[in-house]
Design an enzyme around this catalytic site. Structure first.
Site, mmCIF file in Angstrom:
data_model
loop_
_atom_site.group_PDB
_atom_site.id
_atom_site.type_symbol
_atom_site.label_atom_id
_atom_site.label_comp_id
_atom_site.label_asym_id
_atom_site.label_seq_id
_atom_site.Cartn_x
_atom_site.Cartn_y
_atom_site.Cartn_z
ATOM 1 N N LYS A 106 -57.991 -8.615 -23.845
ATOM 2 C CA LYS A 106 -58.300 -10.136 -23.286
ATOM 3 C C LYS A 106 -58.964 -9.879 -21.829
ATOM 4 O O LYS A 106 -58.680 -8.770 -21.277
ATOM 5 C CB LYS A 106 -57.099 -11.019 -23.082
ATOM 6 C CG LYS A 106 -57.286 -12.364 -22.899
ATOM 7 C CD LYS A 106 -57.540 -12.983 -24.355
ATOM 8 C CE LYS A 106 -57.967 -14.434 -24.098
ATOM 9 N NZ LYS A 106 -57.790 -15.100 -25.648
ATOM 10 N N GLY A 218 -54.968 -31.557 -25.392
ATOM 11 C CA GLY A 218 -56.736 -30.937 -25.100
ATOM 12 C C GLY A 218 -57.458 -31.577 -26.210
ATOM 13 O O GLY A 218 -57.462 -32.411 -27.115
ATOM 14 N N GLY A 220 -60.799 -29.811 -26.171
ATOM 15 C CA GLY A 220 -61.732 -28.969 -26.153
ATOM 16 C C GLY A 220 -62.174 -28.191 -27.402
ATOM 17 O O GLY A 220 -61.908 -29.153 -28.396
ATOM 18 N N ASN A 221 -62.598 -27.093 -27.693
ATOM 19 C CA ASN A 221 -63.120 -26.705 -29.009
ATOM 20 C C ASN A 221 -62.086 -26.738 -30.185
ATOM 21 O O ASN A 221 -62.422 -27.241 -31.299
ATOM 22 C CB ASN A 221 -63.734 -25.110 -28.748
ATOM 23 C CG ASN A 221 -63.887 -24.254 -30.041
ATOM 24 O OD1 ASN A 221 -63.054 -23.845 -30.503
ATOM 25 N ND2 ASN A 221 -65.199 -24.621 -30.622
HETATM 26 P P1 NAD Z 1 -61.421 -25.283 -23.886
HETATM 27 O O1 NAD Z 1 -61.775 -24.992 -22.632
HETATM 28 O O2 NAD Z 1 -62.471 -25.638 -25.033
HETATM 29 O O3 NAD Z 1 -60.600 -26.809 -24.008
HETATM 30 C C1 NAD Z 1 -59.406 -26.806 -23.318
HETATM 31 C C2 NAD Z 1 -58.918 -28.400 -23.229
HETATM 32 O O4 NAD Z 1 -57.567 -28.300 -22.625
HETATM 33 C C3 NAD Z 1 -59.841 -29.411 -22.477
HETATM 34 O O5 NAD Z 1 -60.199 -30.408 -23.290
HETATM 35 C C4 NAD Z 1 -59.179 -29.548 -21.271
HETATM 36 O O6 NAD Z 1 -59.489 -30.792 -20.767
HETATM 37 C C5 NAD Z 1 -57.760 -29.550 -21.817
HETATM 38 N N1 NAD Z 1 -56.705 -29.488 -20.768
HETATM 39 C C6 NAD Z 1 -56.624 -28.345 -19.815
HETATM 40 N N2 NAD Z 1 -55.301 -28.477 -19.145
HETATM 41 C C7 NAD Z 1 -54.605 -29.564 -19.663
HETATM 42 C C8 NAD Z 1 -53.621 -30.254 -19.421
HETATM 43 N N3 NAD Z 1 -52.788 -29.777 -18.439
HETATM 44 N N4 NAD Z 1 -53.264 -31.231 -20.137
HETATM 45 C C9 NAD Z 1 -54.117 -31.662 -21.127
HETATM 46 N N5 NAD Z 1 -55.210 -31.242 -21.499
HETATM 47 C C10 NAD Z 1 -55.451 -30.030 -20.614
HETATM 48 O O7 NAD Z 1 -60.551 -24.418 -24.754
HETATM 49 P P2 NAD Z 1 -60.219 -24.060 -25.978
HETATM 50 O O8 NAD Z 1 -61.261 -23.055 -26.549
HETATM 51 O O9 NAD Z 1 -60.111 -25.287 -27.020
HETATM 52 O O10 NAD Z 1 -58.903 -23.192 -26.003
HETATM 53 C C11 NAD Z 1 -57.625 -24.174 -26.059
HETATM 54 C C12 NAD Z 1 -56.415 -23.243 -26.166
HETATM 55 O O11 NAD Z 1 -56.562 -22.406 -27.267
HETATM 56 C C13 NAD Z 1 -56.375 -21.926 -25.190
HETATM 57 O O12 NAD Z 1 -54.821 -21.668 -25.123
HETATM 58 C C14 NAD Z 1 -56.998 -20.929 -25.935
HETATM 59 O O13 NAD Z 1 -56.588 -19.547 -25.520
HETATM 60 C C15 NAD Z 1 -56.523 -20.976 -27.351
HETATM 61 N N6 NAD Z 1 -57.447 -20.505 -28.257
HETATM 62 C C16 NAD Z 1 -58.960 -20.544 -28.419
HETATM 63 C C17 NAD Z 1 -59.674 -20.132 -29.309
HETATM 64 C C18 NAD Z 1 -60.907 -20.452 -29.480
HETATM 65 O O14 NAD Z 1 -61.595 -20.144 -30.408
HETATM 66 N N7 NAD Z 1 -61.575 -21.184 -28.785
HETATM 67 C C19 NAD Z 1 -58.963 -19.338 -30.274
HETATM 68 C C20 NAD Z 1 -57.748 -19.057 -30.294
HETATM 69 C C21 NAD Z 1 -56.932 -19.515 -29.071
#
Ligand code: NAD
Length: 427
Positions: A106, A218, A220-221
């Site tokens: 990571k 959340g 996000g993605n």
């Molecule tokens: P991202 O940056 O696209 O989205 C994060 C989201 O969380 C945003 O909508 C943000 O507004 C929200 N957020 C942040 N703090 C918050 C809070 N306190 N309360 C409510 N919402 C909050 O990130 P992502 O890629 O969607 O990743 C989200 C999680 O999934 C992380 O833990 C990441 O490690 C994990 N993850 C992501 C992937 C991937 O392929 N993107 C794969 C495995 C795990």
């Protein structure tokens, strides 16, 4: 003063429990409790105002016994080395549980992309690669996007790596744009993978998806694609939450009749922040940031950050909650886990539930190395097969040994990694 949450201590505590269950010998425990290597470096960036700012960057390689390291790069103002260590360790278990030939790594940079221009972000991405380019690569350690990093960032990183090494190495990094070496289905993969697991869990507890409601943390993605597919299999998503950057706090947005993904996406910024005023105009009820957790729903999907379901709020969950699908990494603390278990909630542990992302990253790496790309149905079909097989392998162990899903997933992963270390003669 209350002790601050340390995700690496959580990751080690989880590992220690399983090491005892597996009766691992001391050298194997000592090896797997810590990363094999970690790099700390400084990244100078010439900012737009002419001042040079130094950013702190990390890459942690937890274990590579089963293959090259794999893991995202997170840009976050509160990034710490212990968060990166924990995430690297979880990547090792994640790749092992879905049985792909990769290890766990990571990376991160302490920064807030909200306050950086596009040009500054490009410099940061290129600077990160410059500091670590000797110790990463297609056969060593393969990065990917994570929180607040995206396909464009990956392309800048690839470009810098190729300039340094003098060649084309599309297998160096995953999560690239579709137009240059990305895989079909990668952007959907993590969220869809979460829902493949939820679908299987619902079958296990004999509930039809169309009779369920869901609340998500959340937007996000991961969250957006999880919402897309869970709605398509029939669940009604009634609440989402997201971070409000202006006010530096989170809000939950509720619509009991079911949220509309497209209308919320239209008022969301590139970091997954929903516009509060516009959401209210669209008829969403505005609630405190942690209200998503207290919704009277069947399925909770934490898909934001770690340390969200704790011993202090676990009892606030509705009695109706049957499944927690951990889209985020490390959203539940070990103390909260005990409470959820006593309540009979079916938790799909993070490193199984969100493994769709890394599985598709692995497919991207394979395609990039072959320089031959599959169509979307092929990618998503292969993803479903992998995720469903991993879910049932974990479920079978959980049933056989009468343990919960997290322990079962850990038993499978840790024993696979420990065996690889033994087979290589490391321990
Ligand atoms: P991202 O940056 O696209 O989205 C994060 C989201 O969380 C945003 O909508 C943000 O507004 C929200 N957020 C942040 N703090 C918050 C809070 N306190 N309360 C409510 N919402 C909050 O990130 P992502 O890629 O969607 O990743 C989200 C999680 O999934 C992380 O833990 C990441 O490690 C994990 N993850 C992501 C992937 C991937 O392929 N993107 C794969 C495995 C795990």
């Amino acid at each position: 003063m209350s002790k601050t949450y340390n995700p690496f201590e959580t990751a080690q505590a989880q590992f220690d429990r399983i090491a005892s269950l597996l009766d691992l010998d001391k050298p194997t425990r000592d090896l797997l409790r810590y990363p094999m290597r970690e790099y700390h470096f400084s990244i100078p960036v010439h900012m737009d105002d002419g001042i040079v700012q130094i950013f702190r960057g990390f890459r942690v390689q937890h274990n590579s016994a089963r293959g090259p390291g794999k893991g995202g790069i997170r840009f976050h103002p509160l990034e710490t080395i212990d968060t990166v260590r924990a995430l690297a360790m979880w990547m090792t278990w994640k790749c092992a549980v879905v049985d792909i030939p990769l290890g766990g790594s990571k990376g991160g940079v302490v920064c807030d992309p909200h306050n950086l221009s596009i040009r500054e972000i490009e410099q940061l991405c290129r600077g990160w690669v410059r500091q670590i380019s000797r110790d990463v690569g297609p056969t060593l350690d393969v990065p990917a996007p994570d929180v607040m990093t995206n396909p464009q960032d990956m392309l800048w990183m690839l470009d810098e790596f190729e300039v340094i090494h003098g060649g084309k190495f599309p297998g160096f990094i995953t999560g690239k744009p579709l137009s240059i070496g990305g895989s079909q289905g990668r952007k959907e993969a993590t969220g869809y993978g979460v829902v493949f697991s939820v679908r299987e869990a619902l079958k296990e507890i004999n509930i039809k998806p169309e009779n369920t409601t869901t609340s998500v943390q959340g937007f996000g993605n991961v969250a957006q694609y999880a919402i897309d597919l869970i709605q398509r299999i029939g669940s009604r998503v009634v609440c989402v939450s997201s971070w409000n950057q202006t006010e530096k706090m989170a809000y939950s947005y509720r619509k009991s009749s079911g949220i509309r993904l497209d209308e919320l996406q239209a008022i969301t910024d590139a970091f997954g922040g929903i516009d509060k005023t516009k959401a209210r105009e669209l008829g969403y009820e505005l609630l405190p940031g942690d209200a998503w957790l207290e919704e009277d729903v069947d399925i909770l999907v934490p898909a934001a950050l770690e340390n969200q379901i704790t011993k202090d709020n676990a009892s606030a969950l509705s009695k109706r909650v049957k499944i927690i699908a951990e889209g985020a990494n490390g959203p539940t603390t070990p103390e909260a886990d005990v409470i959820l278990d006593e309540r009979g909630i079916f938790t799909i542990p993070d490193f199984l539930c969100n493994a769709g992302g890394v599985t598709c990253s692995y497919f991207e790496q394979v395609q990039s190395n072959m320089n031959y790309y599959w169509d979307k149905d092929e990618v998503l079909g292969k993803l479903d097969t992998k995720m469903t097989a991993a879910f049932h392998a974990v479920r079978d162990v959980a049933k056989r040994r009468k343990i919960h899903m997290r322990d079962a997933a850990y038993l499978i992963s840790v024993s696979r990694v420990a065996q690889a270390c033994k087979d290589r003669g490391w321990v």
